[in-house]
Design an enzyme around this catalytic site. Structure first.
Site, PDB file in Angstrom:
ATOM      1  N   GLU A 262      -5.448  -6.242   1.060  1.00  0.00           N
ATOM      2  CA  GLU A 262      -4.740  -5.938  -0.214  1.00  0.00           C
ATOM      3  C   GLU A 262      -3.318  -6.483  -0.187  1.00  0.00           C
ATOM      4  O   GLU A 262      -2.409  -5.875  -0.769  1.00  0.00           O
ATOM      5  CB  GLU A 262      -4.711  -4.433  -0.486  1.00  0.00           C
ATOM      6  N   GLY A 263      -3.118  -7.631   0.435  1.00  0.00           N
ATOM      7  CA  GLY A 263      -1.774  -8.185   0.602  1.00  0.00           C
ATOM      8  C   GLY A 263      -1.215  -7.700   1.919  1.00  0.00           C
ATOM      9  O   GLY A 263      -1.039  -6.491   2.113  1.00  0.00           O
TER      10      GLY A 263
END
Lengths: 596, 596
Positions: B441-442
C-alpha cells in the site's frame, strides 16, 4: 539472486592505513603479515567466498539440513564440497598456532576473512566458526595430551567443533543445567542429558565432531559454581589419533528455525556418552567464557557481514530499478523514469548501512588487533591495555553490530519494495539470518548487562577511563580545521556517554535496576562513540592523503562523504540514549507482573 | 503455541471515555452505537477471533496456499470454514451502507474489530480487508448499475475483492503500467496484461472474486494521467446477479514470500478478460486512491495488531520463564530462579510495546472516528476538519505503526531468547508477517513523502496548522499540576515538530531533496507527537477518574504508569529526528550512484 563482492579494498585500507599493521612486525605472527601477503590472503579468501560459498547460500536456505532416520544429518547440497575446499585451502588454521599446524597469522586478518565468509554464506560460516570457538577453549584449558589429540585435526578443519550450553529449561542461567557427568575408573566421565540449540551439532562435513559440553558431576554444587566442561567426541579418538567407535551422543531432531537453515541446529541427546574433563572441575563456566568471548566478537561480525551483503544488493537494485522521477527533475530524461537511487529516502537507507558498515569494519578489525596485542604485545602494560579495551568493547561489538545489522538488512530489503518480501530476490533471507545474531551467544540484553554490570566497574573502571582518555586525547589533538566537522559532533557524543557513565556510577550502585533499565541504551551510546571514533580517525587519514595527493583520491573523498553522513545523521542518536538512561528504572519497574 | 486475548476493555475505554462515542449519537450510524451495543459487538468479535481465527494462524503459515494445476488456489486448512462463519456473522457488512445490506455502524467500531482480526490471524484478515477496500472504491466511483450488481454480494461477504496495481516492472510509479483495456461495442473492455503481488488474488473462500484493475485504454496518454480503473469479476455476473462464465483472468503462480503465507499472493494473468470501466476514463488513479487511503489505515492497524499479539505472548513468557535472579535480590526465593519479568531490560521491551500499543490504539480509533465525521458530521466545517486531520495522519498511521509494529514484534521475539527463533513458538511468524506492512500500500518511504510533499502543503498548510492548534490548545489548558509530567515532555516534542515543520517550509521549497531526506524522520516525529497527544488525553481521563473514585482504579493507575513510560522513555526520540531533519540533504546526495 543476490551477489557479493568482498570489500577487500576497504579492508586493506583499514589494516594498512588505520591500524598500520606493519608497525607491529616485530611481534610473533605479524612478521609474516606484510601488506602484500595480507592482500594476497584476502584476495584468495574473497575468491573462495564469492565463487564457492555465495552461490550455495540461497539454495542452502531453501533446502535446509536433513536428519535421516538413523540420526545422521546432511548439510544442504554443495556444502560438503565447499567445506572440502575450505579444508584444502587451510583456512581453518589461518590464525591458529603453528605448534598444532596453524599458520599463525594475526587474528585481525582472520576477522577480515570471517566477515567475507558470513556475507557470502552465514549458515556455512557457522560450521568453522564453532570449530574456532572450540579450539580457543581447548587451547586455553585442555591438558597437553588432549591438545595433542584434538587440536591438529581441528586446526586442519578435518574435525569440527560445537559448544553445548543450553538445555530446554535453561539458557542464560547456566547454574540450572541438569546434564550429569559421572566419573569412571579410567579417569573419563559418562555424560547423560539433553542439550538444545546446538549449532553444527550433527552433519556430514567432517570426519569427527568434537563437542564441548557443560555438565555437573554428582558431587557438584547445584549452582553455577558446580559446572564443569567436558570434551565429548562424536567418535572416540584412539591413542594414535584414529577415529574409533561411535560415542553415546546423537541428534534427536533438527530445530525448525526462522533462518540459518543451512546450519543444523540440533537437539543433542547424551546417553552414556564418554567425555573427558577440561581444566578444573567446577570451573567450567570460566572455560566456557573463553570460548564465548571469542565467539561474541564473531557474532558481531555476523551483524556486519549481513549488513554489508544486504547493502550491496540493495544498492545494485537502486541503481537498476527505473521508477518515478527525481524530486529535482528528471535525471534520466531519455527513459520513462529515473533509477530509484536518485531519491533521498532510498539513499538514506543505503547511507545508514554504508556508514555503519565501514565504521563497524574498522572497529571490528581494531578489536581483532587488540585480541592479538592482548597476547603478543611486548610489555605487560600494553597487553593489559589491549585486554582492557577488547573486554570493554566485546559486548558493544556483539550487541550493537547485530542490532544494527538486522536493522540495515531490514532497510536493504525495504529498498526493493515488494520484491524484497519475495524469496527469490534473496533479501528476506538476510533479514531472517541476521535475526539470530541478536539472540545467541548471550542475547543482546545480556551483552548490555555484561557491559554496565561487569565491564564498566572492572578494576575500578580502569578500562572505560582509559578508553575515554584515548578518545578524548584524539579529540583534543584534532579539534580544528577540516577535522572540526568530525570531532565536534564526536565530542558532543562523548560528553553524552560520559554523562551517562556518571549517572550510572551515581545511581546504579544505589539501585541496580537503574543500571538494568539503562543497559541497552548505554550499550548503543557507547557503540555510537566507538564507531564515531573510528570515523574520525578514518577522516583524518583521508584528509591527509588528499592533502598529500597520495593514493586513490576518489576513495578518500567517498570516505569523507560517508563519515560526514555518520556524524550528522547517525551520531545525534546519542542524545536520545542519554535521555532514556537518565529517565531511570522507576517507570520500567512500576507495572505489576500480572498487569502486563 | 501463541495465544491471544482481545483487548476489549482497552477498546471500550477509548471509545467511551476518550472518544465519547455517545456524544455523536445524533449522527447517522451512531444512533445505534450505544456503549452496550458496541461492547456486545466487540465481545462477539473477540470470541470469533480468539476461537476461530487464532487457532488456524500458525497452521496457515506452515501450510500456506496451494495452487493446483488448473490454476485454482486453496487457502490453508480451516480458512474456508472460518470464512463461512465470518460471512454468517455478517462481519463484512459491519460498517457498510444499509442501502446495500450493511449494518451501517461507525467505522471507528469496525477499526476495533479489524485490529482483533489482525492480531489473531493477519493472513486471514487480509481477505475481507481487500474486499472492504474494493467496496470503498466501488461505492465512490461506480455507476448505480454496477453498485447494485456487486455491492450487496460483497457486503454480504459472499464475493471478495482485490486491488490490482503492481506489474513486474512497476509498483510505485503507476504511470508505467502496461495492462491494456480495449473498448468493445457493448461498452465493456477487454483486458490483457500481467499483475503481480495481488493479495487474495485467487482462492476458494468465496463464490466470486471482484478484481479492481488499473489499465490503460489504447488512446490514453502513456503516463499516470492515462490510467483507468476497471472492475473485472472472476466469474461474469449476469443481469440477475447470477454467477456465470469464467472470465479471462487466472492465477499464474503464487509468490513464495517471507510471511503472510495464509494469504494467496498471486501473479494474475489477464488474457482477454472482460471488464467494465469504473468512473471516468483516465481518472483511475484518483479512484484507486480512495481505495488506497482506506487501505492504508487498515495497514496501520496491521502494525498495531501484530505488536499487540506479540506483546501478549512475550509478556506471558516473561511471567512463566524461570531464569536467573532479579538484580535487587531474589523475588522468588523458594524456587531456583526468578521469572524473567523481574529484569528491567525485559520490561523495557515489554513496556516499549505496551506504551506504543495503547497509544496507537487510541490514535487509530480516533482516526477511525475522523473517517466517520468526514462523511457524517453536521456542518461542512466539521466535515472538513475531520477530513483534514485524517488525511494528514493517514501516512503517519500507516508508516509509523508498521515500522513500530515490526520493531515491537522483533523485541517480543527477543524476550523469548532462542525459543523466539524457533517456529513452534510462533513469535517469528509475527515478525515475518509484520514485515510486509512496511512495504505494501505504498512503502513507508512513500508514506513519508506523501506527508511532507503533499499533505503538509495542502490548502496552504491548513491541516497541519489546525492540528498544531488542537495539540497546543490542549497543552496550554493542561500545563499544571499532575498533568505537567505528561504535558511538559509533549510540549518539548511539539516544539521539535514545529521547528522541523518550519525548517521544511524554509528549505524544502528551495531544494526538494531537503524534504525527501527529511521525510522519514519527520513522519516519525509527527507520529511521536500524535501518540503523545493521545497519551496526554488518556492520562487526563485517568487522573480525573482516580480523583473522582469512579471505575476500575487499577486500570487507570496502569494507564498512568504506561503513559509516564511513554513520555520519559519514548518521546525523547523527537530530538534525534529533528537533528536528522536539520542535517539536510547534502550529505545524503553527495555520493555518486556508482560509488555505492
Amino acid at each position: 539472486m543476490p551477489t557479493y563482492r568482498a570489500p577487500v579494498k576497504d579492508m586493506t585500507f583499514i589494516l594498512n592505513e588505520l591500524l598500520k599493521l606493519d608497525s607491529f612486525n616485530d611481534l610473533p605472527g605479524f612478521e609474516e603479515a606484510t601488506p602484500d601477503l595480507v592482500a594476497a590472503v584476502l584476495e584468495e579468501g574473497a575468491k573462495f567466498c564469492e565463487n564457492e560459498l555465495q552461490p550455495i547460500n540461497a539454495s542452502g536456505d531453501h533446502e535446509g539440513c536433513t536428519r535421516h532416520d538413523d540420526g545422521s544429518v546432511s548439510a544442504p547440497k554443495g556444502f560438503k564440497a565447499a567445506y572440502d575446499t575450505y579444508v584444502e585451502g587451510g583456512w581453518q588454521g589461518l590464525t591458529q598456532s603453528p605448534e598444532f599446524g596453524g599458520q599463525g597469522l594475526p587474528h585481525v586478518v582472520g576477522f577480515a576473512f570471517e566477515e567475507m565468509m558470513i556475507s557470502s554464506n552465514m549458515a556455512f560460516a557457522m560450521y568453522p566458526g564453532l570449530t574456532a570457538g572450540a579450539i580457543a577453549a581447548l587451547s586455553a584449558v585442555a591438558s597437553d595430551e588432549i591438545k595433542q589429540k584434538y587440536l591438529p585435526k581441528m586446526i586442519a578443519g578435518e574435525w569440527t567443533g560445537t559448544m553445548n550450553l543450553t538445555e530446554p529449561h535453561c539458557g542464560t542461567d547456566l547454574g540450572m543445567i541438569r546434564t550429569k557427568a559421572v566419573p569412571q575408573d579410567d579417569g573419563s566421565y559418562t555424560l547423560s542429558g539433553t542439550k538444545i540449540f546446538i549449532s553444527a551439532g550433527e552433519h556430514d562435513l567432517s570426519e569427527n565432531i568434537i563437542h564441548l559440553v557443560l555438565a555437573k558431576t554428582p558431587d557438584a554444587p547445584d549452582t553455577v559454581k558446580g559446572i564443569s566442561l567436558f570434551v565429548v567426541p562424536k567418535f572416540i579418538v584412539g591413542e594414535d589419533g584414529s577415529v574409533g567407535d561411535r560415542n553415546g551422543v546423537s541428534c534427536g531432531s533438527i530445530e525448525e528455525k526462522m533462518g540459518i537453515h543451512g546450519n543444523s541446529t540440533c537437539v543433542l541427546n547424551y546417553d552414556g556418552a564418554t567425555g573427558w574433563l577440561l581444566g578444573e572441575k567446577n570451573k567450567g563456566l570460566a572455560a566456557m567464557f573463553i570460548m564465548m568471548n571469542a565467539a561474541r566478537l564473531g557474532v558481531g561480525l555476523q551483524g556486519l557481514g549481513l549488513s554489508e551483503v544486504a547493502y550491496q544488493n540493495a544498492a545494485d537494485y537502486a541503481r537498476d530499478r527505473i521508477q518515478g522521477r527525481a524530486l529535482t527533475g528528471a535525471k534520466n530524461p531519455d527513459d520513462k523514469a529515473d533509477p530509484i537511487i536518485v531519491h533521498p529516502d532510498v539513499r538514506r537507507m543505503l547511507m545508514d548501512a554504508r556508514a555503519f558498515n565501514e565504521g563497524a569494519r574498522a572497529l571490528a578489525l581494531w578489536g581483532g588487533l587488540q585480541v592479538d596485542l592482548a597476547h603478543k604485545a611486548k610489555t605487560e602494560e600494553e597487553r593489559q591495555l589491549a585486554d582492557d579495551i577488547v573486554s570493554l568493547l566485546t559486548p558493544v561489538i556483539k550487541g550493537v553490530f547485530t542490532d544494527q545489522g538486522y536493522a540495515n538488512a531490514t532497510n536493504a530489503q525495504q529498498v526493493l519494495g515488494g520484491h524484497g518480501y519475495i524469496r527469490e530476490w534473496g533479501m528476506e533471507q538476510f533479514v531472517r539470518d541476521a535475526r539470530i545474531a541478536m539472540i545467541y551467544e548471550g542475547t543482546n540484553g545480556i551483552q548490555a548487562l555484561d557491559l554496565v554490570g561487569r565491564k564498566l566497574g572492572l578494576n575500578g573502571g580502569r578500562a572505560v577511563q582509559t578508553y575515554f582518555k584515548i578518545v578524548g586525547g584524539f579529540l583534543k589533538d584534532n579539534g580544528d580545521g577540516d577535522m572540526a566537522e568530525f570531532t565536534q559532533p564526536l565530542s558532543k557524543a562523548l560528553k553524552d556517554l560520559q554523562s551517562a557513565t556518571m549517572w550510572l556510577m551515581q545511581n546504579g550502585m544505589k539501585n541496580p535496576d537503574h543500571a538494568g533499565a539503562a543497559a541497552t541504551a548505554y550499550m548503543h551510546l557507547m557503540g555510537l562513540v566507538a564507531l564515531g571514533f573510528m570515523w574520525a580517525q578514518m577522516a583524518k587519514i583521508s584528509l591527509e592523503a588528499l592533502d598529500a595527493g597520495t593514493g586513490d583520491a576518489e576513495f578518500y573523498q567517498n570516505k569523507l562523504i560517508t563519515g560526514r553522513y555518520f556524524m550528522a545523521r547517525i551520531l545525534p542518536e546519542s542524545g536520545t540514549h542519554l535521555a532514556k538512561i537518565e529517565a531511570g528504572a522507576d517507570m520500567v519497574m512500576a507495572l505489576a507482573a500480572d498487569a502486563f
